[in-house]
Design an enzyme around this catalytic site. Sequence first.
Site, short mmCIF file in Angstrom:
data_model
loop_
_atom_site.label_atom_id
_atom_site.label_comp_id
_atom_site.label_asym_id
_atom_site.label_seq_id
_atom_site.Cartn_x
_atom_site.Cartn_y
_atom_site.Cartn_z
CG HIS A 128 68.61 55.65 -37.39
ND1 HIS A 128 68.43 56.25 -38.61
CD2 HIS A 128 67.60 56.13 -36.60
CE1 HIS A 128 67.39 57.06 -38.56
NE2 HIS A 128 66.88 57.02 -37.35
CG HIS A 160 62.17 66.12 -34.04
ND1 HIS A 160 61.15 65.25 -34.20
CD2 HIS A 160 63.30 65.41 -34.28
CE1 HIS A 160 61.63 64.06 -34.52
NE2 HIS A 160 62.93 64.14 -34.56
CE1 TYR A 178 60.83 56.28 -30.59
CE2 TYR A 178 60.24 54.61 -32.20
CZ TYR A 178 61.16 55.49 -31.67
OH TYR A 178 62.41 55.59 -32.22
CG ASP A 204 64.63 55.36 -34.51
OD1 ASP A 204 65.18 55.61 -33.42
OD2 ASP A 204 64.62 56.14 -35.47
CG HIS A 220 64.71 56.19 -28.73
ND1 HIS A 220 65.43 57.30 -28.36
CD2 HIS A 220 64.66 56.22 -30.09
CE1 HIS A 220 65.79 57.98 -29.44
NE2 HIS A 220 65.34 57.34 -30.51
CD GLU A 264 65.91 61.23 -36.48
OE1 GLU A 264 65.36 60.12 -36.55
OE2 GLU A 264 65.27 62.30 -36.36
CG HIS A 315 62.59 57.19 -38.21
ND1 HIS A 315 63.28 58.17 -37.59
CD2 HIS A 315 61.48 57.75 -38.73
CE1 HIS A 315 62.63 59.31 -37.69
NE2 HIS A 315 61.54 59.08 -38.36
CG ASP A 347 67.74 60.24 -32.26
OD1 ASP A 347 68.08 60.24 -33.45
OD2 ASP A 347 66.69 59.69 -31.88
FE1 FEO Z 1 65.19 58.05 -36.15
FE2 FEO Z 1 65.83 57.76 -32.72
O1 FEO Z 1 66.06 58.33 -34.50
#
Ligand code: FEO
Length: 396
Positions: free
Chosen positions: A78, A24, A191, A164, A224, A80, A145, A82
């Site tokens: 989290h 994104h 990041y 995150d 990640h 989000e 995040h 992903d």
């Molecule tokens: Fe805030 Fe990897 O998502």
Amino acid sequence: MKAVEIAEGIYSVGVIDWNIRDFHGYSTEKGSSYNAYLIVDEKVVLIDTVKKEFTDRMLENIASVIDPKRIDIVISNHTEMDHSGGLQRVMHSIGEDKPVYCSKMGLKNLSQHFPGSLNLREVANGEELNIGKRTLTFLETRMLHWPDSMFTYDKTDKILFSSDAFGQHYAGFEMFDDRVGDEIMYHAKKYFANILLLYAPLILKLIDKVTEMGLEIKTICPDHGIIWRKDPARIINAYVEWSKQEAKKKAIVVYDTMWHSTESMAEAIAEGIASQGVEARPIHIRSSDRSDIMTEALNAKAIVFGSPTLNNTIFPTVADVLAYMKGLKPKNKLAAAFGSYGWSGEAVEEIRGHLESMGMEIIDPGLRIQYVPDASGREEAFAFGQTIGKAVNDAM
Ligand code: FEO
């Protein structure tokens, strides 16, 4: 990718996304990974899931360790997507009545993402969950995040599942800090600069809180990129440094150009800055990505923006980077604007307004040159750069 055991009974079961290049609006030149973790104890626990389209691959990874139906509890650190995109598919596979543990805001946010479909169970900050030999502790980490974000901590092996935080968009089989080279720090910095910078004050408070609690951390498992097991302090210390936004003697000259005039000014300005012993780099916006520009901006003392005037306003690519940077709230910056123009020349003043609205200290009202800079115009740009270089030196 198969499940990889990271401690006795704890497995990384996430997936690598080798091909993603645009997350994104953030350039992920090395791809990324969506990490999820399986803990096999008297209770079997899954921490986070993956992007929806990778869910079956995560379930295959889990199946290489244990029948996914044996999962008793899912923890959502989290919301989000992903990390939560695979939740419904996972619950469908393991039993939809099984609990999904999440923070107070996680309950709200997951309910809005997956209305009525999950058996959500709110956990309080500091709440503990015994799963057999291990006890997990939940730590609310709002805005790292999203408002729902939390960490899960395993007391036995002192592993922090950090969602995150401490992550990197990086795809590779190395998986651990002791197997990957120093290159990983660039991806961790990128990041931070693009995802967490605006929450820097909260990060410093969180690190203070974790220090006060005396929480010993031997391994950090982010959602990640690689796992920090050899030297977790390295990434924690880097977060402290980046959060403080202490700049180097460095300036970046970020610009776009139509007929090379603003480019010619940018290069002369950068040279003038460098003549003062300050690291300087001209960055052409259409030859870079906004997320790489933001990474360079993180430790720059001065940010200089250049734009031609197009249709009585800023060039659209320059407006894009200004808007992106404004959202990330960089602090403690000096700034200036410049650009070539044909007849009206509004861009420099407009850029200055944007820089002021970000709280940056304006070094000079700005430099405009009509049409094409000649030798004296380039000298003027060099001198403008010298002024910026001197201001950086004075501020250090
Ligand atoms: Fe805030 Fe990897 O998502």
